[in-house]
Design an enzyme around this catalytic site. Structure first.
Site, PDB file in Angstrom:
ATOM      1  N   ARG A  84       0.822  -1.200   0.000  1.00 23.87           N
ATOM      2  CA  ARG A  84       0.000   0.000   0.000  1.00 23.87           C
ATOM      3  C   ARG A  84       0.861   1.259   0.000  1.00 23.87           C
ATOM      4  O   ARG A  84       0.637   2.171  -0.780  1.00 23.87           O
ATOM      5  CB  ARG A  84      -0.919   0.019   1.215  1.00 23.87           C
ATOM      6  CG  ARG A  84      -2.105  -0.859   0.989  1.00 23.87           C
ATOM      7  CD  ARG A  84      -2.853  -1.126   2.270  1.00 23.87           C
ATOM      8  NE  ARG A  84      -3.814  -2.167   1.998  1.00 23.87           N
ATOM      9  CZ  ARG A  84      -5.054  -1.922   1.600  1.00 23.87           C
ATOM     10  NH1 ARG A  84      -5.487  -0.702   1.464  1.00 23.87           N
ATOM     11  NH2 ARG A  84      -5.868  -2.924   1.332  1.00 23.87           N
ATOM     12  N   GLU A 168      17.605  -9.181   2.171  1.00 23.92           N
ATOM     13  CA  GLU A 168      18.208  -7.995   2.781  1.00 23.92           C
ATOM     14  C   GLU A 168      19.137  -8.446   3.896  1.00 23.92           C
ATOM     15  O   GLU A 168      18.706  -9.115   4.836  1.00 23.92           O
ATOM     16  CB  GLU A 168      17.144  -7.056   3.357  1.00 23.92           C
ATOM     17  CG  GLU A 168      17.780  -5.790   3.937  1.00 23.92           C
ATOM     18  CD  GLU A 168      16.798  -4.882   4.669  1.00 23.92           C
ATOM     19  OE1 GLU A 168      16.467  -3.830   4.131  1.00 23.92           O
ATOM     20  OE2 GLU A 168      16.377  -5.253   5.786  1.00 23.92           O
TER      21      GLU A 168
HETATM   22  P1  0O2 Z   1      11.536  -4.858  10.233  1.00 20.73           P
HETATM   23  O1  0O2 Z   1      10.612  -5.321  11.292  1.00 20.73           O
HETATM   24  O2  0O2 Z   1      12.968  -4.787  10.712  1.00 20.73           O
HETATM   25  O3  0O2 Z   1      11.387  -5.567   8.929  1.00 20.73           O
HETATM   26  P2  0O2 Z   1      12.603   0.166   1.896  1.00 20.73           P
HETATM   27  O4  0O2 Z   1      12.698  -1.154   2.650  1.00 20.73           O
HETATM   28  O5  0O2 Z   1      13.821   0.421   1.057  1.00 20.73           O
HETATM   29  O6  0O2 Z   1      11.333   0.323   1.152  1.00 20.73           O
HETATM   30  P3  0O2 Z   1      13.677   1.961   3.754  1.00 20.73           P
HETATM   31  O7  0O2 Z   1      13.138   2.659   4.968  1.00 20.73           O
HETATM   32  O8  0O2 Z   1      14.464   2.827   2.800  1.00 20.73           O
HETATM   33  O9  0O2 Z   1      12.496   1.237   3.020  1.00 20.73           O
HETATM   34  O10 0O2 Z   1      14.570   0.737   4.184  1.00 20.73           O
HETATM   35  P4  0O2 Z   1      15.896   0.817   4.987  1.00 20.73           P
HETATM   36  O11 0O2 Z   1      16.317   2.204   5.224  1.00 20.73           O
HETATM   37  O12 0O2 Z   1      16.880  -0.055   4.298  1.00 20.73           O
HETATM   38  O13 0O2 Z   1      15.486   0.242   6.418  1.00 20.73           O
HETATM   39  C1  0O2 Z   1      14.695  -0.861   6.591  1.00 20.73           C
HETATM   40  C2  0O2 Z   1      15.028  -1.598   7.886  1.00 20.73           C
HETATM   41  O14 0O2 Z   1      16.161  -1.041   8.563  1.00 20.73           O
HETATM   42  C3  0O2 Z   1      13.908  -1.542   8.902  1.00 20.73           C
HETATM   43  O15 0O2 Z   1      13.012  -2.568   8.641  1.00 20.73           O
HETATM   44  C4  0O2 Z   1      14.652  -1.739  10.219  1.00 20.73           C
HETATM   45  O16 0O2 Z   1      14.970  -3.103  10.425  1.00 20.73           O
HETATM   46  C5  0O2 Z   1      15.931  -0.994   9.970  1.00 20.73           C
HETATM   47  N1  0O2 Z   1      15.834   0.423  10.341  1.00 20.73           N
HETATM   48  C6  0O2 Z   1      15.870   1.472   9.489  1.00 20.73           C
HETATM   49  N2  0O2 Z   1      15.789   2.634  10.156  1.00 20.73           N
HETATM   50  C7  0O2 Z   1      15.711   2.318  11.478  1.00 20.73           C
HETATM   51  C8  0O2 Z   1      15.630   3.108  12.693  1.00 20.73           C
HETATM   52  O17 0O2 Z   1      15.598   4.340  12.683  1.00 20.73           O
HETATM   53  N3  0O2 Z   1      15.569   2.408  13.868  1.00 20.73           N
HETATM   54  C9  0O2 Z   1      15.602   1.049  13.933  1.00 20.73           C
HETATM   55  N4  0O2 Z   1      15.542   0.459  15.122  1.00 20.73           N
HETATM   56  N5  0O2 Z   1      15.667   0.280  12.805  1.00 20.73           N
HETATM   57  C10 0O2 Z   1      15.724   0.906  11.603  1.00 20.73           C
HETATM   58  P5  0O2 Z   1      11.467  -2.386   8.847  1.00 20.73           P
HETATM   59  O18 0O2 Z   1      10.794  -2.769   7.593  1.00 20.73           O
HETATM   60  O19 0O2 Z   1      11.155  -1.017   9.394  1.00 20.73           O
HETATM   61  O20 0O2 Z   1      11.073  -3.378   9.975  1.00 20.73           O
END
Ligand code: 0O2
Length: 232
Positions: A84, A168
């Site tokens: 979404r 990833e």
């Molecule tokens: P989960 O539960 O870990 O899967 P994209 O994935 O490219 O569409 P984005 O935001 O560019 O989106 O991805 P990015 O920057 O590579 O970061 C994705 C993951 O990095 C997150 O997964 C977290 O695991 C980690 N992460 C990124 N920023 C932060 C932060 O500020 N704090 C913490 N604790 N973790 C972070 P998800 O999907 O959010 O969750």
């Protein structure tokens, strides 16, 4: 989470339970199960690669650069939310093409330099293709988050075919992992007034900087020992 986000979340949950979506899930159950199973296989491949590297380092240099490996498959809820947010079609092909973190492997390393060493060792392997690299250690996120993210493609070998799967890989030190785990827990605390939330965010950035300084000092201690007592 604010009221708008909460309402949006409830809407997403309601529509997740809609007849239309349940029908879609039922019709696509086998392909969906197959896709998730393929991602689990890809995780096994990547985990094995890191375990092999750890084993070799342990024999050759008498040390383990990896503290722990934690893997996870993204929940269906999170996948749908991402569909979404990214506004992509709700098809398996589009999910596989556009969402690259369905399979996630987190490698927690002892020292900062081990992160880059392991990343290089993985990327040198001839069955690994790098799709994207995000270095949040050189360029930390505004939140203070630090880790090296690699989106890689790895083949899995099935009965009659070979499939390329995206995984990833998040590489981080123990200190980075400690900070990210606690920050993740605190991020879900709700109803914090904006002014207080801003103060806490600044505190968390400060903690991230302190733990980064700690990583650098521990690395320096290690180098000093390695230089002075190479045989130990
Ligand atoms: P989960 O539960 O870990 O899967 P994209 O994935 O490219 O569409 P984005 O935001 O560019 O989106 O991805 P990015 O920057 O590579 O970061 C994705 C993951 O990095 C997150 O997964 C977290 O695991 C980690 N992460 C990124 N920023 C932060 C932060 O500020 N704090 C913490 N604790 N973790 C972070 P998800 O999907 O959010 O969750």
């Amino acid at each position: 989470m604010g009221i708008i986000e909460e309402t949006r979340d409830q809407l997403i949950r309601k529509s997740l339970m809609s007849d239309e979506f349940l029908d879609y899930l039922q019709e696509n159950k086998l392909p969906l199960d197959t896709m998730m199973s393929n991602y689990r296989c890809a995780i096994m491949e990547i985990e094995t690669k890191f375990n092999v590297l750890n084993e070799q380092f342990s024999l050759q240099y008498d040390r383990n650069p990896i503290e722990t490996i934690k893997s996870r498959i993204k929940s269906m809820d999170s996948i749908i939310k991402k569909v979404r947010n990214k506004n992509i079609p709700l098809t398996l092909a589009s999910i596989q093409k556009n969402i690259h973190d369905i399979a996630g492997v987190r490698v927690v390393c002892s020292f900062l330099s081990d992160i880059y060493l392991l990343a290089d060792c993985l990327l040198k392997q001839d069955d690994i293709t790098l799709l994207e690299r995000k270095d949040y250690i050189q360029n930390p996120k505004p939140s203070g988050y630090r880790s090296l993210h690699l989106i890689v493609e790895v083949p899995i070998f099935l009965q009659n075919e070979k499939k390329m799967m995206a995984v990833e890989v998040q590489l981080r030190t123990i200190a980075m992992d400690f900070w990210a785990s606690l920050e993740h827990k605190l991020r879900y605390k709700k109803n914090i007034p904006a002014a207080e939330a801003n103060l806490l965010a600044a505190e968390l950035i400060d903690c991230a900087n302190i733990s980064s300084a700690l990583d650098i000092r521990m690395g320096e201690i290690r180098e000093r020992i390695a230089k002075s007592y190479p045989k130990i």
